[in-house]
Design an enzyme around this catalytic site. Sequence first.
Site, PDB file in Angstrom:
ATOM      1  N   ARG A 203     -42.345   9.329  29.364  1.00 50.29           N
ATOM      2  CA  ARG A 203     -42.517   8.770  28.015  1.00 50.29           C
ATOM      3  C   ARG A 203     -43.880   9.107  27.424  1.00 50.29           C
ATOM      4  O   ARG A 203     -44.010   9.259  26.210  1.00 50.29           O
ATOM      5  CB  ARG A 203     -42.326   7.251  28.052  1.00 50.29           C
TER       6      ARG A 203
ATOM      7  N   LYS B 195     -19.845  -1.585  32.677  1.00 52.71           N
ATOM      8  CA  LYS B 195     -18.882  -2.451  31.983  1.00 52.71           C
ATOM      9  C   LYS B 195     -18.290  -1.882  30.707  1.00 52.71           C
ATOM     10  O   LYS B 195     -18.982  -1.240  29.922  1.00 52.71           O
ATOM     11  CB  LYS B 195     -19.586  -3.763  31.631  1.00 52.71           C
TER      12      LYS B 195
ATOM     13  N   GLY C 160     -30.634   4.974  30.427  1.00 57.35           N
ATOM     14  CA  GLY C 160     -31.577   4.908  31.545  1.00 57.35           C
ATOM     15  C   GLY C 160     -31.013   5.442  32.842  1.00 57.35           C
ATOM     16  O   GLY C 160     -31.650   6.248  33.518  1.00 57.35           O
TER      17      GLY C 160
ATOM     18  N   GLY D 267     -30.283   2.326  24.818  1.00 57.52           N
ATOM     19  CA  GLY D 267     -29.682   1.405  23.848  1.00 57.52           C
ATOM     20  C   GLY D 267     -29.723   1.969  22.439  1.00 57.52           C
ATOM     21  O   GLY D 267     -28.746   1.881  21.686  1.00 57.52           O
TER      22      GLY D 267
HETATM   23  P1  AMP Z   1     -24.794   0.891  32.487  1.00 56.84           P
HETATM   24  O1  AMP Z   1     -26.140   0.234  32.367  1.00 56.84           O
HETATM   25  O2  AMP Z   1     -23.701   0.161  31.827  1.00 56.84           O
HETATM   26  O3  AMP Z   1     -24.842   2.368  32.115  1.00 56.84           O
HETATM   27  O4  AMP Z   1     -24.402   0.803  34.035  1.00 56.84           O
HETATM   28  C1  AMP Z   1     -25.121   1.442  35.040  1.00 56.84           C
HETATM   29  C2  AMP Z   1     -24.772   0.802  36.351  1.00 56.84           C
HETATM   30  O5  AMP Z   1     -23.388   0.915  36.577  1.00 56.84           O
HETATM   31  C3  AMP Z   1     -25.460   1.434  37.542  1.00 56.84           C
HETATM   32  O6  AMP Z   1     -26.383   0.532  38.068  1.00 56.84           O
HETATM   33  C4  AMP Z   1     -24.321   1.723  38.512  1.00 56.84           C
HETATM   34  O7  AMP Z   1     -24.626   1.352  39.835  1.00 56.84           O
HETATM   35  C5  AMP Z   1     -23.198   0.855  37.968  1.00 56.84           C
HETATM   36  N1  AMP Z   1     -21.875   1.346  38.383  1.00 56.84           N
HETATM   37  C6  AMP Z   1     -21.373   2.574  38.236  1.00 56.84           C
HETATM   38  N2  AMP Z   1     -20.161   2.670  38.803  1.00 56.84           N
HETATM   39  C7  AMP Z   1     -19.876   1.456  39.339  1.00 56.84           C
HETATM   40  C8  AMP Z   1     -18.772   0.921  40.064  1.00 56.84           C
HETATM   41  N3  AMP Z   1     -17.700   1.683  40.362  1.00 56.84           N
HETATM   42  N4  AMP Z   1     -18.820  -0.367  40.441  1.00 56.84           N
HETATM   43  C9  AMP Z   1     -19.893  -1.127  40.140  1.00 56.84           C
HETATM   44  N5  AMP Z   1     -20.965  -0.681  39.463  1.00 56.84           N
HETATM   45  C10 AMP Z   1     -20.965   0.602  39.061  1.00 56.84           C
END
Ligand code: AMP
Length: 394
Positions: A35, A196, A352, A375
Site C-alpha cells: 500500500r 458467504k 483481500g 470492499g
Molecule cells: P471472503 O472474505 O468472503 O472473500 O471469504 C474469504 C474466506 O473464505 C477465506 O478466509 C477462506 O478461508 C474462506 N473459505 C473459502 N472456501 C471455504 C469453504 N469451502 N468453507 C469455509 N470457508 C471457506
Amino acid sequence: MQNISTFDFTNKKVIVRVDFNVPLNNQLEVTDDTRITAALPTIKKIAETGYVILMSHLGRPKEKEEKFSLKHVIPKLSELLGKDVMFANDCIGQEVKDKIAEMKTGDVLLLENLRYYPEEKKGNKDFAKQLSDLADVYVNDAFGTAHRAHASTAIIADFFPENKMFGFLIENELESLQKVLAQPQKPFTAILGGAKVSSKITVIEQMLDNVDNLIIAGGMTYTFIKAQGGNIGTSLAEDEYIDTAKEIMTKAKELGTNLILPVDSVNADKFANDANTELTAVDQISEGWMGLDIGPKTIDLFSETIKNSKTILWNGPAGVFEMDNFANGTIQIANALVEATTRGAFTLIGGGDSVAALKKYNLENKVSYVSTGGGAMLEFLEGKDLPGIAAVKK
Ligand code: AMP
C-alpha cells in the site's frame, strides 16, 4: 475536479488521503509495503514542486493506542521515498500547523492516525474542516476506503470546491474497473469465491447481467448445491439464502449466462489443516464431512473456461487457502489467470484474500491488475456510487 497530471502544485500545501493501513509485526515493523508503494507515484509527483501532507488510518484503535501510531510507518516510507519523512504527533491542531509552517518544497509530512479521533469514521464536518485548514489542495488516493463516507475520504472534499482531485492510484483503479465494466472484451468471466453468498449476493446479481461465464467457488458453493438438493454434509451453508441461490440459477438460465458450479469437492472431517480428507462429487459429501476446497475435475473445468476468456475478474478464494492442504484450488485458479494473462487476456483481481493468495504464490506481478480495494471494488462492481469518488467528482 482537477487532474493530478496537469495541476500546478508549485508552493501548494497538499493534503493527501492515502491508505497506509499496513500490517505490522510484533516489533511494529511494516511486513507488507504494497500500500505504501502504491502511493509513491502520487507523493513523488506532488513533492516535485509542492508540500506533501499525508493522512491515513491504521487499524481500529479505540483510543490513542501506541501500537496503532502511524510513526511506525515512517522508516519504511522514508526508505521507499529515498528521503526523510517528517511526522506530526497529531492530525489536527496548532502543533500540526506549526510543523507545516516549517516545511520546504519537496518535504513530506505524515500525520498521526486519523482514527484516534472517532469523528473520522463518523464523517464529522467540523473534524473534516480542521483537516482541510491544513492545506490548499485535497488529493484522494485511498481506494481501499473510497466506499466509506469518512471525514478524510469524502466530507473534506467539500472544503476544496476548486482544488480537489484523485491521485494516480485511484485513477488507475477506476480505469481498470471501467475496462471490465464498460466494454469488456468477450468472453468475459467472473470468478466469485470466498465464504458467504450473503456478502457477495449483490455483485453476483450485477455480474449475471454482464458476464458470459460466472464461476462460483469457495464456501458459497455449498448453499447452491444444497439448493439443488445435493448432500453437503457439514459444509458451510446459509439456509436463508437457499431461495436466493435458486433464483440466481433460474435468472442465469433466462439470461443465457453460463453459471459454472464446482463438480467435485475436497472434504475434511474437521476444520483443520491436519484433518482427514475425502474427494467426492460436490453433491455427495459424506455425513459429518465438510467441503473445504474444489477437486481436480472442478479445477480442470474452471481452468478451461478461464484460459479461453479475454476478460477475467476474480474475487474470493476457491477454498480455505489459509490451510495448505486446502489451498490447491486457489493456487490452480491463480495459475490459470496467469496463463490467460500471458495469452493476452485482461485479468483483474481484488479482495483481500484473493490478493493475499496471489502474493503467497508470488504471482501478483503476472496478472494485469491487482486492486488495492476489496470492499470498495465490490461496491463499485455492484454499481454503487462510492462516497470517496463521488465527493471528488461533484
Ligand atoms: P471472503 O472474505 O468472503 O472473500 O471469504 C474469504 C474466506 O473464505 C477465506 O478466509 C477462506 O478461508 C474462506 N473459505 C473459502 N472456501 C471455504 C469453504 N469451502 N468453507 C469455509 N470457508 C471457506
